[in-house]
Design a protein around this motif. Structure first.
Motif, PDB file in Angstrom:
ATOM      1  N   LEU A 186       0.810  -1.217   0.000  1.00 25.48           N
ATOM      2  CA  LEU A 186       0.000   0.000   0.000  1.00 25.48           C
ATOM      3  C   LEU A 186       0.841   1.264   0.000  1.00 25.48           C
ATOM      4  O   LEU A 186       0.345   2.334  -0.371  1.00 25.48           O
ATOM      5  CB  LEU A 186      -0.935  -0.003   1.212  1.00 25.48           C
ATOM      6  CG  LEU A 186      -1.938  -1.164   1.264  1.00 25.48           C
ATOM      7  CD1 LEU A 186      -2.778  -1.090   2.528  1.00 25.48           C
ATOM      8  CD2 LEU A 186      -2.822  -1.157   0.030  1.00 25.48           C
ATOM      9  N   ASP A 187       2.104   1.196   0.427  1.00 20.88           N
ATOM     10  CA  ASP A 187       2.956   2.383   0.392  1.00 20.88           C
ATOM     11  C   ASP A 187       3.125   2.916  -1.028  1.00 20.88           C
ATOM     12  O   ASP A 187       3.217   4.118  -1.244  1.00 20.88           O
ATOM     13  CB  ASP A 187       4.334   2.060   0.969  1.00 20.88           C
ATOM     14  CG  ASP A 187       4.341   2.111   2.483  1.00 20.88           C
ATOM     15  OD1 ASP A 187       3.338   1.702   3.075  1.00 20.88           O
ATOM     16  OD2 ASP A 187       5.352   2.552   3.058  1.00 20.88           O
ATOM     17  N   SER A 280       1.149  11.352   5.748  1.00 21.12           N
ATOM     18  CA  SER A 280       2.206  11.304   6.755  1.00 21.12           C
ATOM     19  C   SER A 280       3.293  10.335   6.350  1.00 21.12           C
ATOM     20  O   SER A 280       3.119   9.497   5.454  1.00 21.12           O
ATOM     21  CB  SER A 280       1.633  10.885   8.122  1.00 21.12           C
ATOM     22  OG  SER A 280       1.116   9.568   8.059  1.00 21.12           O
ATOM     23  N   MET A 281       4.417  10.448   7.026  1.00 20.53           N
ATOM     24  CA  MET A 281       5.557   9.540   6.862  1.00 20.53           C
ATOM     25  C   MET A 281       5.978   9.083   8.255  1.00 20.53           C
ATOM     26  O   MET A 281       6.093   9.899   9.181  1.00 20.53           O
ATOM     27  CB  MET A 281       6.711  10.252   6.163  1.00 20.53           C
ATOM     28  CG  MET A 281       8.024   9.464   6.126  1.00 20.53           C
ATOM     29  SD  MET A 281       9.377  10.326   5.278  1.00 20.53           S
ATOM     30  CE  MET A 281       9.640  11.723   6.375  1.00 20.53           C
ATOM     31  N   THR A 332       6.238  10.220  13.534  1.00 18.45           N
ATOM     32  CA  THR A 332       5.273  10.501  12.478  1.00 18.45           C
ATOM     33  C   THR A 332       5.463  11.934  11.994  1.00 18.45           C
ATOM     34  O   THR A 332       5.337  12.888  12.768  1.00 18.45           O
ATOM     35  CB  THR A 332       3.839  10.301  12.976  1.00 18.45           C
ATOM     36  OG1 THR A 332       3.674   8.937  13.376  1.00 18.45           O
ATOM     37  CG2 THR A 332       2.830  10.618  11.884  1.00 18.45           C
ATOM     38  N   VAL A 333       5.795  12.075  10.715  1.00 21.33           N
ATOM     39  CA  VAL A 333       6.003  13.389  10.103  1.00 21.33           C
ATOM     40  C   VAL A 333       4.767  13.720   9.263  1.00 21.33           C
ATOM     41  O   VAL A 333       4.523  13.072   8.251  1.00 21.33           O
ATOM     42  CB  VAL A 333       7.253  13.397   9.217  1.00 21.33           C
ATOM     43  CG1 VAL A 333       7.464  14.778   8.599  1.00 21.33           C
ATOM     44  CG2 VAL A 333       8.485  12.972  10.012  1.00 21.33           C
ATOM     45  N   PRO A 334       3.943  14.692   9.657  1.00 21.89           N
ATOM     46  CA  PRO A 334       2.782  15.069   8.840  1.00 21.89           C
ATOM     47  C   PRO A 334       3.230  15.646   7.501  1.00 21.89           C
ATOM     48  O   PRO A 334       4.128  16.480   7.440  1.00 21.89           O
ATOM     49  CB  PRO A 334       2.073  16.126   9.694  1.00 21.89           C
ATOM     50  CG  PRO A 334       2.614  15.938  11.088  1.00 21.89           C
ATOM     51  CD  PRO A 334       4.015  15.459  10.909  1.00 21.89           C
ATOM     52  N   PHE A 361       5.014   5.169   4.436  1.00 21.28           N
ATOM     53  CA  PHE A 361       4.224   6.313   4.003  1.00 21.28           C
ATOM     54  C   PHE A 361       2.744   5.972   4.030  1.00 21.28           C
ATOM     55  O   PHE A 361       2.345   4.839   3.727  1.00 21.28           O
ATOM     56  CB  PHE A 361       4.625   6.729   2.585  1.00 21.28           C
ATOM     57  CG  PHE A 361       6.009   7.313   2.496  1.00 21.28           C
ATOM     58  CD1 PHE A 361       6.212   8.679   2.593  1.00 21.28           C
ATOM     59  CD2 PHE A 361       7.110   6.483   2.320  1.00 21.28           C
ATOM     60  CE1 PHE A 361       7.497   9.213   2.517  1.00 21.28           C
ATOM     61  CE2 PHE A 361       8.391   7.008   2.243  1.00 21.28           C
ATOM     62  CZ  PHE A 361       8.591   8.377   2.353  1.00 21.28           C
ATOM     63  N   GLN A 362       1.927   6.965   4.400  1.00 20.73           N
ATOM     64  CA  GLN A 362       0.475   6.837   4.344  1.00 20.73           C
ATOM     65  C   GLN A 362      -0.049   7.875   3.358  1.00 20.73           C
ATOM     66  O   GLN A 362       0.350   9.047   3.417  1.00 20.73           O
ATOM     67  CB  GLN A 362      -0.175   7.078   5.722  1.00 20.73           C
ATOM     68  CG  GLN A 362       0.021   5.935   6.696  1.00 20.73           C
ATOM     69  CD  GLN A 362       1.402   5.906   7.325  1.00 20.73           C
ATOM     70  OE1 GLN A 362       1.932   6.940   7.705  1.00 20.73           O
ATOM     71  NE2 GLN A 362       1.998   4.729   7.411  1.00 20.73           N
TER      72      GLN A 362
END
Length: 856
Positions: A186-187, A280-281, A332-334, A361-362
């Motif tokens: 999914l990434d 986010s990452m 978590t980096v927005p 990654f999301q």
């Protein structure tokens, strides 16, 4: 250039979800037919009836001969075999497991691949040869045409196309049927580029922080590949240790030193399969600042939607400096819902070293430039046709209604059952009291008689390491192990002291879960002793020790723990001195006299209670435990002082030592501490050995009665004045030690770090398995309980190591020698307790004698 800083919205995930490889193990459709025939191709075929479309695992098509068979195998070259069976998954997938099978054609065929290799590609043009974490490319395949052999891919691969390439003599015909296991990637990440990891020297130790499984081009800079940052496994708090056996220090991390980066940051570029909307990452970082490692100080990410230049406005995140916790963690980096097909991030140094083990990654949906291939028909991985939505919703509603009805019925039955139990409670108490007075037969707690005659399918989800060649099935770890069929003589289990069997009549190994007290399901919230062949005189005669004690003289001090049917309390008891002076050992008598010598002076006791709503079996077991405890009389065994059974709740009152349990007592001391212990280290070690000798003495007494404790550990030993040690049985009920127990499929819990291999794999509990646990307890004592046994291993790795003890191929890992432990004690006593053959382990009489000699 102006950076957009978001310093207040970052998130630190200290407890992430389980590693991807442990849950991403679903069949991708060769067997079930979700992978269509046109997505299966081959370099050649022996005949039309052995074409590529017949190479499906466990799938026999009447039109074909039941497998893919290439033409006469082409000669191999430097690049390996040329013939291959190729599977197109239509989109990127995270593949963790492969399965192969030969062609038997209902007895008419006997062709299979003994070995094979795998190549994979994400774009169909650039192919990569898979290799394991030690560089080996050849995978051991089938030994016959019938059995399915499953092999874990460690490391896993991220690919759309996969090729199976059999290796054999070119004159030999081979056939294959295959399946792939994993889940959709999914990434959408297809590659990352970054500076190559570097090497650290820590106290003379070389720590290699390179990306050893990277599948792109390598050099000073890594390009166009994926590796350890996307393998689904994140590093431990201590970067010197690893999830993987037999690798070098620093293996799980890719790391860099700020001395090599004058600009003060490491730049990484991430390329994706299409334009996505990124939310986010997540970056998993090490933070062991005591060794010069910290998570990044700031991350600044730039975005690109095409082959054009990077956008000028980055999204940045600045982190506060953590001066407290050295735990590795996910940051978590927005990413602010930015659209991109590539992301470039700069991670600024916060210390001399920065280490990263995983990046994920999301993204919330995709952009209009969706270049993903059309989902194949009937593929469960992709979205369901919207025309079926209403039908699915209707089915879900019907299921919910049915479940609600079932819940109402269950609750109604429980209400009536409680009413009936209360109505007959007086009759039940009379019946159990009468049974308690006349019982003279040997028994064991928690329905062991049932476990000896019934088979079970209860297994661990994993038992062998993912890289093990013996791993046979992804969903059940002990499906078939021919080695388990060896005789009792080889296993070294004495028939004279054998506990109730944990295997059914078919000999299939399983766990006697009913014999093991669950952390939440135990009768009293505690572990109990188990009887195998008890001296009958101990269970006959009058129960003079079972005195009724007034409840109003018990004062609650602390709740030690609880289970489904009972609780354990620390209480003060008034007027208990007469009982103590009459029944307990001289040591306990002296201790009670130290308390002002007054009958009114309360003493500390442990009170185990049974809840009023406990069922009949729980009440019966509780009274049985009282009868057993009333017969145990030894200076190093906790004694039963009195009971409260004339009314509910039922209670048993046992002695409780002033200094609490041995685990907490030792962990609060140091070897060079000067207290009542003599000041020299030698005297301190001698004192520790004296404590171990007392534990051995208590276990010698239990073994003389053929009692099997099942849960010997420092948490189950109590400490009195003058360092008197007594073995107890309720450490398991304390929430403080919940982490010492491993839950099996949500039911039984086991202290696996203290258990012998035969107890874990075969469910066998004997005096010899208690000896194994004593060896671990001795290790705890000599390390002052500074850490849990096998603290560098996860629970799953502890179980995997148990499998190595069973196979006995020299790969098992032993607990190391404690720094203060004499060599002779470690080599002859500790290691002797952990011998594979139970018959070769020392008895508690021998252990007691040997410890006594070591102190002379």
């Amino acid at each position: 250039m102006h950076n957009k800083l978001t310093t207040s919205t970052y998130n630190i995930d200290s407890v992430p979800v389980p590693p991807v490889y442990s849950v991403c193990r679903y069949p991708l459709g060769m067997t079930g037919g979700q992978i269509l025939d046109e997505d299966i191709s081959a370099s050649s075929q022996w005949s039309e009836s052995t074409a590529a479309r017949y190479g499906r695992l466990d799938f026999d098509d009447g039109d074909g001969d039941g497998a893919w068979c290439p033409n006469i195998m082409a000669e191999t070259d430097a690049g390996g075999p040329k013939d291959f069976l190729q599977v197109d998954l239509r989109s990127l997938h995270f593949i963790t497991l492969v399965g192969t099978q030969g062609r038997h054609a209902d007895g008419m065929g006997n062709e299979f691949a003994q070995r094979y290799r795998i190549k994979y590609s994400r774009d169909g043009s650039r192919w990569v040869a898979w290799h394991d974490r030690k560089g080996r490319q050849v995978i051991e395949g089938n030994m016959n045409a019938y059995d399915v052999v499953l092999k874990d891919l460690e490391p896993p691969i991220i690919a759309r196309f996969v090729r199976f390439m059999p290796i054999t003599d070119h004159s030999m015909i081979v056939c294959m049927r295959v399946e792939l296991y994993g889940c959709e990637w999914l990434d959408g990440l297809v590659s990352y580029s970054a500076p190559a990891g570097q090497e650290m020297t820590y106290r003379g130790l070389d720590v290699h922080l390179n990306d050893s499984v990277y599948d792109g081009s390598m050099g000073l800079h890594m390009e166009e590949g994926l590796g350890q940052l996307t393998d689904g496994t994140w590093g431990l708090d201590d970067f010197l240790h690893s999830h993987v056996y037999g690798v070098w220090p620093g293996y799980d991390y890719v790391g860099w030193t700020n001395e090599s980066f004058p600009k003060g940051y490491v730049e990484m570029t991430f390329e994706f399969d299409r334009v996505r909307n990124f939310t986010s990452m997540k970056v998993h970082c090490n933070n062991m600042f005591s060794r010069g490692v910290r998570m990044f100080r700031q991350a600044s990410c730039y975005f690109r939607t095409s082959e054009l230049d990077w956008e000028s406005q980055p999204v940045s995140l600045r982190l506060p400096v953590d001066q407290v916790s050295q735990s590795a963690r996910f940051i978590t980096v927005p990413l602010g819902d930015r659209m991109a097909s590539a992301i470039k991030c700069r991670f600024a140094f916060n210390e001399a070293w920065m280490m990263i083990s995983e990046v994920a990654f999301q993204s919330a949906g995709t952009a209009v430039y969706n270049t993903s291939p059309t989902p194949r028909k009937h593929d469960p991985i992709h979205k369901v046709d919207e025309s079926n939505t209403r039908i699915l919703i209707g089915c879900l509603v019907a299921i919910i209604v049915i479940l609600l009805a079932i819940i109402v019925i269950i609750l109604w039955r429980q209400v009536w059952q409680k009413m009936l139990e209360k109505a007959s409670r007086r009759m039940l108490d009379d019946e159990l009291s009468a049974r308690l007075a006349i019982q003279t037969q040997a028994f064991s707690f928690h329905h062991s008689s049932q476990s000896s005659g019934e088979g079970s399918n209860s297994t661990y989800e994993r038992i062998f390491p993912l890289c093990s060649s013996d791993y046979q099935e992804p969903s059940r770890l002990i499906r078939k192990l021919p080695e388990f069929a060896q005789s009792t003589e080889e296993l070294g289990t004495s028939s004279s002291s054998r506990p109730p069997q944990a295997c059914g009549s078919d000999g299939a190994p399983h766990y006697a879960e009913a014999d093991i007290v669950s952390l939440q399901e135990g009768t009293t919230g505690s572990n109990t002793y188990s009887i195998t062949a008890v001296n009958m005189s101990l269970l006959s005669g009058k129960d003079t020790a079972m005195r009724e004690f007034p409840r109003d003289k018990l004062t609650f001090k602390e709740k030690l723990g609880e289970g489904q049917f009972g609780e354990v309390h620390l209480c003060e008891a008034e007027g208990m001195q007469d009982i103590v002076e009459k029944d307990l050992s001289e040591e306990v008598n002296d201790r009670s006299n130290e308390v002002e010598g007054s009958d009114d002076t309360p003493i500390l006791v442990a009170v185990k209670t049974l809840r009023e709503d406990a069922n009949k079996n729980a009440r019966n077991d509780f009274l049985k435990e009282i009868r057993i405890m009333s017969r145990l009389r030894d200076p190093n065994i906790v004694s039963l002082l009195a009971v409260c059974v004339e009314s509910d709740p039922l209670c048993m009152i046992t002695e409780y030592m002033e200094n609490g349990d041995l685990n907490q007592f030792l962990s609060s001391h140091q070897l060079d501490e000067v207290e009542e212990i003599q000041s020299s280290d030698k005297a301190t070690v001698s004192n520790l050995m004296s404590m171990a000798t007392q534990v051995a003495s208590g276990m010698k007494y239990l073994s003389s009665l053929n009692f099997v404790h099942r849960d010997l550990a420092t948490r189950n030993c109590l400490v009195g004045k003058n360092y008197t040690i007594k073995i107890a049985d309720f450490g398991m009920s304390r929430n403080l030690y919940r982490g010492d127990y491993y839950r099996i499929q949500g039911r039984a819990v086991l202290p696996i770090r203290w258990m012998s291999w035969e107890s874990i794999l075969l469910g066998k509990f004997t005096m010899a398995s208690d000896v194994w646990a004593f060896g671990v307890t001795l290790w705890e004592i000599l390390t002052l309980c500074e850490e849990q046994p096998y603290s560098q291993f996860s629970d799953e790795q502890v179980i995997e190591n148990t499998g190595e003890f069973f196979r006995d191929q020299g790969k098992q890992v032993y607990l190391p020698r404690p720094a203060c432990c004499p060599d002779a004690v470690y080599s002859s006593l500790m290691l002797g307790c952990w011998r594979r053959n139970a018959k070769q382990r020392p008895t508690f009489q021998e252990i007691y004698s040997q410890l006594g000699e070591s102190q002379e």
